[in-house]
Design a protein around this motif. Structure first.
Motif, PDB file in Angstrom:
ATOM      1  N   TYR A   1      36.963  48.453  32.424  1.00 38.35           N
ATOM      2  CA  TYR A   1      35.959  48.206  33.821  1.00 38.35           C
ATOM      3  C   TYR A   1      35.859  49.608  34.839  1.00 38.35           C
ATOM      4  O   TYR A   1      35.489  50.546  35.112  1.00 38.35           O
ATOM      5  CB  TYR A   1      35.672  47.657  34.135  1.00 38.35           C
ATOM      6  CG  TYR A   1      34.678  46.470  33.076  1.00 38.35           C
ATOM      7  CD1 TYR A   1      33.849  46.716  32.409  1.00 38.35           C
ATOM      8  CD2 TYR A   1      35.223  44.848  32.386  1.00 38.35           C
ATOM      9  CE1 TYR A   1      34.495  45.924  30.889  1.00 38.35           C
ATOM     10  CE2 TYR A   1      35.027  44.209  31.493  1.00 38.35           C
ATOM     11  CZ  TYR A   1      34.228  44.955  30.877  1.00 38.35           C
ATOM     12  OH  TYR A   1      34.093  43.853  29.486  1.00 38.35           O
TER      13      TYR A   1
ATOM     14  N   TYR B   1      29.050  48.318  26.528  1.00 41.98           N
ATOM     15  CA  TYR B   1      28.458  46.998  26.419  1.00 41.98           C
ATOM     16  C   TYR B   1      29.028  45.701  27.627  1.00 41.98           C
ATOM     17  O   TYR B   1      28.963  44.732  27.271  1.00 41.98           O
ATOM     18  CB  TYR B   1      29.056  46.441  25.413  1.00 41.98           C
ATOM     19  CG  TYR B   1      28.283  47.669  24.237  1.00 41.98           C
ATOM     20  CD1 TYR B   1      26.463  47.523  24.522  1.00 41.98           C
ATOM     21  CD2 TYR B   1      28.176  48.547  23.199  1.00 41.98           C
ATOM     22  CE1 TYR B   1      25.988  48.255  23.806  1.00 41.98           C
ATOM     23  CE2 TYR B   1      28.004  49.402  22.547  1.00 41.98           C
ATOM     24  CZ  TYR B   1      26.725  49.443  22.926  1.00 41.98           C
ATOM     25  OH  TYR B   1      24.956  50.147  22.200  1.00 41.98           O
ATOM     26  N   LYS B   2      29.975  46.391  28.595  1.00 47.30           N
ATOM     27  CA  LYS B   2      30.515  45.639  29.508  1.00 47.30           C
ATOM     28  C   LYS B   2      31.454  44.554  28.884  1.00 47.30           C
ATOM     29  O   LYS B   2      31.259  43.375  29.005  1.00 47.30           O
ATOM     30  CB  LYS B   2      29.423  45.091  30.503  1.00 47.30           C
ATOM     31  CG  LYS B   2      29.433  46.310  31.195  1.00 47.30           C
ATOM     32  CD  LYS B   2      28.438  46.147  32.558  1.00 47.30           C
ATOM     33  CE  LYS B   2      27.597  47.331  33.117  1.00 47.30           C
ATOM     34  NZ  LYS B   2      28.330  48.400  33.243  1.00 47.30           N
ATOM     35  N   TRP B   3      32.239  44.936  27.155  1.00 46.75           N
ATOM     36  CA  TRP B   3      32.922  43.885  27.010  1.00 46.75           C
ATOM     37  C   TRP B   3      33.921  43.187  28.382  1.00 46.75           C
ATOM     38  O   TRP B   3      34.342  43.275  28.700  1.00 46.75           O
ATOM     39  CB  TRP B   3      33.931  44.260  26.200  1.00 46.75           C
ATOM     40  CG  TRP B   3      32.361  44.056  24.591  1.00 46.75           C
ATOM     41  CD1 TRP B   3      31.815  43.953  24.657  1.00 46.75           C
ATOM     42  CD2 TRP B   3      33.539  45.763  23.690  1.00 46.75           C
ATOM     43  NE1 TRP B   3      31.419  44.434  23.728  1.00 46.75           N
ATOM     44  CE2 TRP B   3      32.567  45.621  22.472  1.00 46.75           C
ATOM     45  CE3 TRP B   3      34.794  45.880  23.488  1.00 46.75           C
ATOM     46  CZ2 TRP B   3      32.413  46.652  22.062  1.00 46.75           C
ATOM     47  CZ3 TRP B   3      34.669  46.758  22.835  1.00 46.75           C
ATOM     48  CH2 TRP B   3      34.069  46.942  21.275  1.00 46.75           C
ATOM     49  N   ASN B   4      34.008  41.528  28.038  1.00 47.86           N
ATOM     50  CA  ASN B   4      35.404  41.049  28.429  1.00 47.86           C
ATOM     51  C   ASN B   4      36.625  41.047  27.553  1.00 47.86           C
ATOM     52  O   ASN B   4      36.047  41.546  26.845  1.00 47.86           O
ATOM     53  CB  ASN B   4      34.708  39.508  28.882  1.00 47.86           C
ATOM     54  CG  ASN B   4      34.350  38.985  27.724  1.00 47.86           C
ATOM     55  OD1 ASN B   4      35.022  38.367  27.038  1.00 47.86           O
ATOM     56  ND2 ASN B   4      33.240  37.707  27.953  1.00 47.86           N
TER      57      ASN B   4
ATOM     58  N   ASN C   1      37.207  41.623  19.472  1.00 47.65           N
ATOM     59  CA  ASN C   1      36.510  43.469  18.594  1.00 47.65           C
ATOM     60  C   ASN C   1      37.931  44.665  18.462  1.00 47.65           C
ATOM     61  O   ASN C   1      37.402  45.596  17.619  1.00 47.65           O
ATOM     62  CB  ASN C   1      35.451  44.258  19.749  1.00 47.65           C
ATOM     63  CG  ASN C   1      34.277  43.072  19.874  1.00 47.65           C
ATOM     64  OD1 ASN C   1      33.921  42.554  19.035  1.00 47.65           O
ATOM     65  ND2 ASN C   1      33.413  43.706  21.152  1.00 47.65           N
TER      66      ASN C   1
ATOM     67  N   GLY D   1      33.089  49.472  24.922  1.00 46.45           N
ATOM     68  CA  GLY D   1      34.091  48.388  25.910  1.00 46.45           C
ATOM     69  C   GLY D   1      33.063  48.453  27.034  1.00 46.45           C
ATOM     70  O   GLY D   1      32.771  47.640  27.810  1.00 46.45           O
TER      71      GLY D   1
ATOM     72  N   LEU E   1      36.190  39.409  24.073  1.00 51.03           N
ATOM     73  CA  LEU E   1      35.469  40.198  23.844  1.00 51.03           C
ATOM     74  C   LEU E   1      36.593  41.373  23.454  1.00 51.03           C
ATOM     75  O   LEU E   1      36.358  42.364  21.888  1.00 51.03           O
ATOM     76  CB  LEU E   1      33.897  40.920  24.102  1.00 51.03           C
ATOM     77  CG  LEU E   1      32.456  39.631  23.803  1.00 51.03           C
ATOM     78  CD1 LEU E   1      31.785  40.449  24.934  1.00 51.03           C
ATOM     79  CD2 LEU E   1      32.779  39.844  22.046  1.00 51.03           C
ATOM     80  N   LEU E   2      37.109  42.440  24.511  1.00 55.67           N
ATOM     81  CA  LEU E   2      37.766  43.531  23.539  1.00 55.67           C
ATOM     82  C   LEU E   2      38.861  43.258  22.829  1.00 55.67           C
ATOM     83  O   LEU E   2      39.156  44.395  22.121  1.00 55.67           O
ATOM     84  CB  LEU E   2      38.388  43.671  25.061  1.00 55.67           C
ATOM     85  CG  LEU E   2      39.699  44.394  24.909  1.00 55.67           C
ATOM     86  CD1 LEU E   2      38.220  46.046  24.714  1.00 55.67           C
ATOM     87  CD2 LEU E   2      39.965  45.189  26.244  1.00 55.67           C
TER      88      LEU E   2
ATOM     89  N   GLN F   1      42.890  45.767  28.120  1.00 53.90           N
ATOM     90  CA  GLN F   1      42.126  44.695  28.863  1.00 53.90           C
ATOM     91  C   GLN F   1      42.401  45.126  30.803  1.00 53.90           C
ATOM     92  O   GLN F   1      40.779  44.344  31.065  1.00 53.90           O
ATOM     93  CB  GLN F   1      42.267  43.769  28.418  1.00 53.90           C
ATOM     94  CG  GLN F   1      43.570  42.494  28.859  1.00 53.90           C
ATOM     95  CD  GLN F   1      43.997  41.154  28.215  1.00 53.90           C
ATOM     96  OE1 GLN F   1      42.608  40.468  27.806  1.00 53.90           O
ATOM     97  NE2 GLN F   1      45.160  40.512  29.062  1.00 53.90           N
TER      98      GLN F   1
END
Length: 147
Positions: free
Chosen positions: A144, A80-83, A90, A77, A86-87, A140
């Motif tokens: 980041y 690929y810098k999932w928001n 996925n 995550g 998406l986290l 979540q």
């Protein structure tokens, strides 16, 4: 390495892993579907299958696997810098995939459900969707910041 020892990963994997275990234990006790037994099963792992472990040790193995899976998900995550959406998505998809891969290990044990048991498979997938959702939600907020 930072992701693996990050407190957010450890907490998310522990909380989600314990809830998954509790869910499967309740399901097994109420329905007789041996999904908790399958969760703790090590009959398909060389060397480990030669030993009988107490339930608490088998559950500890489950939590270690939960930790590794959560750390890998978090690392991907981050890469690929999932928001947030998406986290979570996925995480759920990864758990469905893992659930589908692990369920056939029932053929290696007489204690787990038979591979053709649709109820056990259904409970197994529901549990993994719950787990994937929880991991995604718990990770979540800080994904980041783990770089």
């Amino acid at each position: 390495m930072k992701v693996l020892i990050n407190s957010q990963v450890i907490i998310a994997s522990f909380v989600a892993g314990c809830i998954l275990g509790a869910f499967f234990k309740v399901v097994e006790n109420l329905t007789g579907s041996r999904v908790y037994t399958l969760l703790l099963n090590v009959d398909y792992i060389p060397i480990l299958n030669n030993f009988r472990f107490p339930e608490v040790i088998e559950f500890f193995f489950h939590l270690i696997i939960s930790w590794v899976i959560t750390a890998v998900l978090c690392a991907i995550g981050n890469k690929y810098k999932w928001n947030h959406a998406l986290l979570i998505r996925n995480s759920i998809l990864l758990q469905i995939f893992i659930g589908c891969i692990l369920f056939p290990t029932t053929i290696f044990s007489k204690q787990t459900p038979i591979i053709s048991d649709p109820y056990a498979f259904g409970w197994w997938l529901i549990g993994h969707v719950i787990y994937g959702t929880l991991v995604g939600i718990l990770l979540q907020r800080k994904i980041y910041k783990l770089k």
